[in-house]
Scaffold this active site. Sequence first.
Site, PDB file in Angstrom:
ATOM      1  N   CYS A   1       0.977  -5.074  68.616  1.00 22.46           N
ATOM      2  CA  CYS A   1       0.466  -4.621  67.319  1.00 22.46           C
ATOM      3  C   CYS A   1       1.262  -3.402  66.821  1.00 22.46           C
ATOM      4  O   CYS A   1       1.102  -2.309  67.359  1.00 22.46           O
ATOM      5  CB  CYS A   1      -1.011  -4.291  67.505  1.00 22.46           C
ATOM      6  SG  CYS A   1      -1.749  -3.294  66.212  1.00 22.46           S
TER       7      CYS A   1
ATOM      8  N   CYS B 124      -0.714  -0.272  66.004  1.00 23.63           N
ATOM      9  CA  CYS B 124      -1.223   0.337  67.248  1.00 23.63           C
ATOM     10  C   CYS B 124      -0.161   1.244  67.863  1.00 23.63           C
ATOM     11  O   CYS B 124      -0.470   2.345  68.323  1.00 23.63           O
ATOM     12  CB  CYS B 124      -1.618  -0.745  68.252  1.00 23.63           C
ATOM     13  SG  CYS B 124      -2.960  -1.814  67.706  1.00 23.63           S
TER      14      CYS B 124
END
Length: 118
Positions: free
Chosen positions: A39, A42
């Site tokens: 991600c 993230c």
Amino acid sequence: MSGEGEVIACHTIEVWTEQLKAANESKKLIVIDFTAVWCPPCRFIAPVFVDMAKKFLNVVFFKIDVDELQSVAKEFKVEAMPTFLFMREGEIVDRVVGARKDDIHKTLKKHGGVVASA
């Protein structure tokens, strides 16, 4: 429970259960970063989250990889990454979805997070 100013990464259910129990018993605000290695947002927010842990010493910071601990992510109804879940004594008090640094910071302060003086 790990020391102040750190993000506690939990990679097994046993470690998660033990660390969460200790954090709940401390009666401190808990913030959990539900993340994933694949991600990009993230990865962007990860160093910011570590920095927040160093500043908000009266808060317990956790990091959970949703692929490693799918059951924990499911238990907390995490549907997007990153999701930041705020808890106190076992009760969910707030959540921020997305790598929204300012919103995470505001939510920490809203629920009693105090920036340690330098």
